[in-house]
Design an enzyme around this catalytic site. Structure first.
Site, PDB file in Angstrom:
ATOM      1  CD  GLN A   1     -40.546 -69.725 -20.244  1.00  0.00           C
ATOM      2  OE1 GLN A   1     -40.643 -68.173 -19.558  1.00  0.00           O
ATOM      3  NE2 GLN A   1     -40.631 -69.971 -21.166  1.00  0.00           N
TER       4      GLN A   1
ATOM      5  CG  HIS B   1     -20.643 -29.559  -9.664  1.00  0.00           C
ATOM      6  ND1 HIS B   1     -19.780 -30.665  -7.818  1.00  0.00           N
ATOM      7  CD2 HIS B   1     -20.558 -30.232 -10.111  1.00  0.00           C
ATOM      8  CE1 HIS B   1     -20.887 -31.759  -8.575  1.00  0.00           C
ATOM      9  NE2 HIS B   1     -21.705 -31.026 -10.061  1.00  0.00           N
TER      10      HIS B   1
ATOM     11  CG  ASN C   1     -48.715 -63.884 -22.338  1.00  0.00           C
ATOM     12  OD1 ASN C   1     -47.870 -64.399 -21.201  1.00  0.00           O
ATOM     13  ND2 ASN C   1     -48.730 -65.676 -22.473  1.00  0.00           N
TER      14      ASN C   1
ATOM     15  CD  GLN D   1     -59.437 -50.499 -31.708  1.00  0.00           C
ATOM     16  OE1 GLN D   1     -59.054 -51.725 -31.016  1.00  0.00           O
ATOM     17  NE2 GLN D   1     -59.224 -50.548 -32.777  1.00  0.00           N
TER      18      GLN D   1
ATOM     19  CG  ASP E   1     -55.720 -50.870 -37.418  1.00  0.00           C
ATOM     20  OD1 ASP E   1     -55.143 -50.795 -36.442  1.00  0.00           O
ATOM     21  OD2 ASP E   1     -56.779 -52.066 -37.607  1.00  0.00           O
TER      22      ASP E   1
ATOM     23  CB  SER F   1     -57.778 -52.239 -29.567  1.00  0.00           C
ATOM     24  OG  SER F   1     -56.949 -51.575 -31.164  1.00  0.00           O
TER      25      SER F   1
ATOM     26  CG  HIS G   1     -57.829 -55.796 -31.541  1.00  0.00           C
ATOM     27  ND1 HIS G   1     -56.954 -56.724 -32.468  1.00  0.00           N
ATOM     28  CD2 HIS G   1     -58.547 -54.906 -32.853  1.00  0.00           C
ATOM     29  CE1 HIS G   1     -57.068 -56.167 -32.755  1.00  0.00           C
ATOM     30  NE2 HIS G   1     -57.827 -54.903 -34.217  1.00  0.00           N
TER      31      HIS G   1
ATOM     32  CD  GLU H   1     -54.669 -48.645 -29.760  1.00  0.00           C
ATOM     33  OE1 GLU H   1     -55.967 -49.367 -29.016  1.00  0.00           O
ATOM     34  OE2 GLU H   1     -53.855 -49.494 -29.961  1.00  0.00           O
ATOM     35  CG  HIS H   2     -57.307 -46.855 -33.124  1.00  0.00           C
ATOM     36  ND1 HIS H   2     -57.221 -48.130 -32.195  1.00  0.00           N
ATOM     37  CD2 HIS H   2     -55.722 -47.238 -34.143  1.00  0.00           C
ATOM     38  CE1 HIS H   2     -56.066 -49.120 -32.647  1.00  0.00           C
ATOM     39  NE2 HIS H   2     -55.409 -47.926 -34.092  1.00  0.00           N
TER      40      HIS H   2
ATOM     41  CE1 TYR I   1     -42.303 -63.681 -25.430  1.00  0.00           C
ATOM     42  CE2 TYR I   1     -44.611 -63.150 -26.361  1.00  0.00           C
ATOM     43  CZ  TYR I   1     -43.247 -64.310 -25.932  1.00  0.00           C
ATOM     44  OH  TYR I   1     -43.541 -65.020 -25.102  1.00  0.00           O
TER      45      TYR I   1
ATOM     46  CD  GLU J   1     -26.841 -26.022  -7.864  1.00  0.00           C
ATOM     47  OE1 GLU J   1     -26.823 -27.154  -8.380  1.00  0.00           O
ATOM     48  OE2 GLU J   1     -28.370 -26.324  -7.925  1.00  0.00           O
TER      49      GLU J   1
END
Lengths: 437, 437
Positions: B194, B423, B217, B262, B364, B240, B265, B330-331, B133, B418
């Site tokens: 969709q 088995h 989104n 950062q 990045d 982020s 963003h 994250e960073h 995507y 068991e």
């Protein structure tokens, strides 16, 4: 109702019938979802008090504190001592083999240095703390405990905390013995969504974990799905599946029993045979009819085979492999001569059992590989549970002064193109090697 | 409102304030959930027709068939040709570095043979088909396309299908150029829930994929969460984050700009500095005040820093590392002398940038490691996007006759324990090496 479905790839309706057999939609039960959401919120808000209350309500176990629900290590050791010698030896042999296989899955940190002195790599670290759910009562499988706990310990997880419900206070000694063998760090007699919530959010008596693994009922599965993100979880398993590809030269009883060994798990379990030999298929069907009444779990097997099982006549073994890739089964037995030849054609399967001696049941307990495997066609994109599920990676980036001059220009150009000027300027500062401030 | 929060680990309320700053709860919007559920069901039921209808409704693009929405390869090539030379060179340089780093992540099939002839191992195969995507409009980042598509191609994925909405028919040429460079196999001008539904379930014109990756989104994120299980998905990213550990010897402007990079963003993005030098913290604050008005995205940066940013005075760098492990950012930038010394103490971070020249912006775009990283403390249990996300494993088990005699006894003992008699019997048949039928 026939004993088991019979399909033929040469029939016009083959694809339609196959897909109808394979169709399985995990349904969400709205009342379970609501109940679980309430329990999780309550545990998150009230901590230990909520856990104690639900444990009293659902398991009829009264305790004044979580500490009272801790199962002391001395009890695990006692359970191990009390096991019949053969069972203990079997559990220990299985644990040793599982450990030795999984040790080969460990990933190590790596780095490399570029000509300009820039160092790149990936640091691999174990998870700090893992929660292991072990069902109570009849679904308490010691083999499952070994398969979940050992990879975590091999990965180097600092603390494996096992939770297991003990309805009416009844503990499963084989599970406790397995916990001792697997090196579990703590065992708490709690279960259900409340145990999942306690592990995910933490309470004053239970430190929060980083990941929760292990099978459970619909409440446990719903709770795991809901806490995912706060903690990691393993895959939510669907019904178990076996697909057998046979050339018609394995004793028919063996194949019938292999199909049974899947079908006996659950009425929704799926057992399918693909074979190019119509005469052999008839032999297997006869073996099923003859052996079924001798099985203690005959009723479950009968329902599973009638509703979801199939004996499928294929044109040849190449076609069988193509169908196997379409099904992407959890367990695939290739019971043929030269099984490697056919295994090479398989792209999607949780585990591939090759040759007539490799029954799935050997893999379920002690061959070494994990028995927690992707179901419901998820082998197209996921893997057996492994050490890699208990390790994670961090990128390592050490850019040299010279590297920053090369990379800075590239980064700045792309950042300007994306309209991210702070990114660009941060890279541009480094072009001047320290004189930019 | 102050420019940025100031904390001190020696304050009594430090933990409380830190956790308040870190708190971020991904909220579910019930109306989005309902809309997405409806769209997915519709796409699953009506296929292409539903996709075309939603594309007309949401993107104002009318097409009689999905084929009309395919973006021909000639258009990607043209977009690449038309790029300014410097941008094209930068994209190609970034792609080369990303490819070369990710090639080191490839895992290979392995097997080993035990003394009795039993063969065990793990077969590694790429996913057949992956959906990528790519957001349309302003959030269309060519760097993100490279970071998602290149690991898939390095893994050996047969087909990478990119979907990207083109509201009012407007295409992003830099994204098309990046698709050409990354080796994407097909690009379709559809987006939203969709597109996710079409990739997950397949339509007559779009073959179903095995995994869907890439940012989107709230509708796209909700759709990915819902199709998970039918297909694999990457992690749903939160806002982020950057955490900078600095000893006070990096130019203050550099650190201020790293925090900006950062914060620019997203107003929810989080930028935090940990430093043991109060004087240096004051310098960084002054740099922020001085530089902020010069930034085109000043308004976003201002909101992010005021609400979620912090300059934190720590006792020493050991304490800074302990806090970093708690935050699991994250960073993580370790902007100090001897950065390896501190990196060794870090257990949880998506990416670790070491030394004053290693700005996050270099990572990045072009250092090589992936910029798709675990956010919101999930670095405790998850990893950067990598080649391993586009490969999966199948266990290999080939038990010899002798192996079946050893393993069969162990498996049968445990299976009887068991209560799984099929088995047990399936294993017991193999004890006799072929004479059991």
């Amino acid at each position: 109702m026939s004993l088991i479905n019979r399909l033929d790839t040469r029939s016009d309706d083959f694809r339609t019938r196959l897909h109808a057999l394979l169709a399985f939609e995990a349904s969400e039960d709205a009342s379970i979802e609501r109940a679980v959401a309430d329990i999780l919120l309550d545990v998150r808000t009230r901590g230990d008090g909520a856990v104690l209350e639900y444990t009293h309500r659902f398991d009829r176990v009264q305790a004044a504190s979580i500490r009272e629900l801790d199962i002391p290590r001395a009890d695990w050791a006692a359970a191990l001592e009390a096991l019949p010698r053969e069972q203990r030896a079997a559990l220990e042999a299985a644990a040793d083999r599982i450990r030795s296989y999984h040790e080969r899955q460990r990933t190590e940190t790596w780095t490399y240095t570029e000509p300009d002195g820039t160092v790149l790599g990936q640091k691999v670290t174990p998870l700090d703390r893992v929660g292991l759910y072990v069902p109570g009562g009849k679904a308490a499988y010691p083999s499952s405990l070994l398969m979940n706990a050992i990879p975590a310990k091999v990965a180097g997880v600092g603390e494996v905390v096992m939770v297991t419900p003990t309805p009416d206070g009844v503990r499963n000694p084989m599970v406790l013995a397995a916990a001792a063998i697997a090196g579990v760090d703590r065992a708490i007699a709690i279960g259900g969504a409340q145990a999942v919530g306690a592990l995910a959010y933490g309470t004053p008596s239970i430190a929060p974990v980083d990941k929760i693994v292990g099978p459970g009922n619909a409440y446990v599965a719903a709770a795991k799905r809901r806490v995912y993100g706060t903690v990691g979880i393993d895959m939510i398993a669907g019904p178990s599946e076996i697909l057998v590809i046979c050339d018609g030269n394995t004793p028919a009883d063996w194949i019938a029993m292999d199909l049974f060994s899947q079908a006996e798990h659950d009425e929704l379990a799926q057992a399918i045979l693909l074979c190019p030999d119509a005469g052999y298929i008839a032999q297997v069907e006869a073996a099923i009819a003859r052996l079924l009444p001798t099985m203690p779990r005959a009723q479950i097997i009968r329902t599973s085979l009638a509703n979801r099982g199939a004996l499928i006549l294929v044109r040849d073994l190449e076609e069988a492999c193509a169908i196997a890739n379409d099904i992407a089964p959890e367990h695939l037995e290739i019971s043929t001569a030269e099984p490697e030849r056919w295994a090479d054609l398989i792209r999607h399967a949780g585990a591939i059992f090759m040759g007539t001696h490799s029954s799935e049941s050997l893999g379920d307990y002690c061959a070494g590989p994990n028995h927690v495997l992707p179901t419901s066609r998820t082998a197209r994109f996921s893997s057996p549970l492994g050490v890699y599920d208990f390790q994670k990676r961090s990128s390592l980036i050490k850019v040299s002064g010279a590297g920053a001059r090369t990379l800075g220009r590239v980064a700045a150009t792309l950042a300007h193109g994306e309209g991210l000027q702070a990114h660009a300027r941060s890279a541009e500062y480094r072009l001047d090697d320290g004189s930019a401030s």
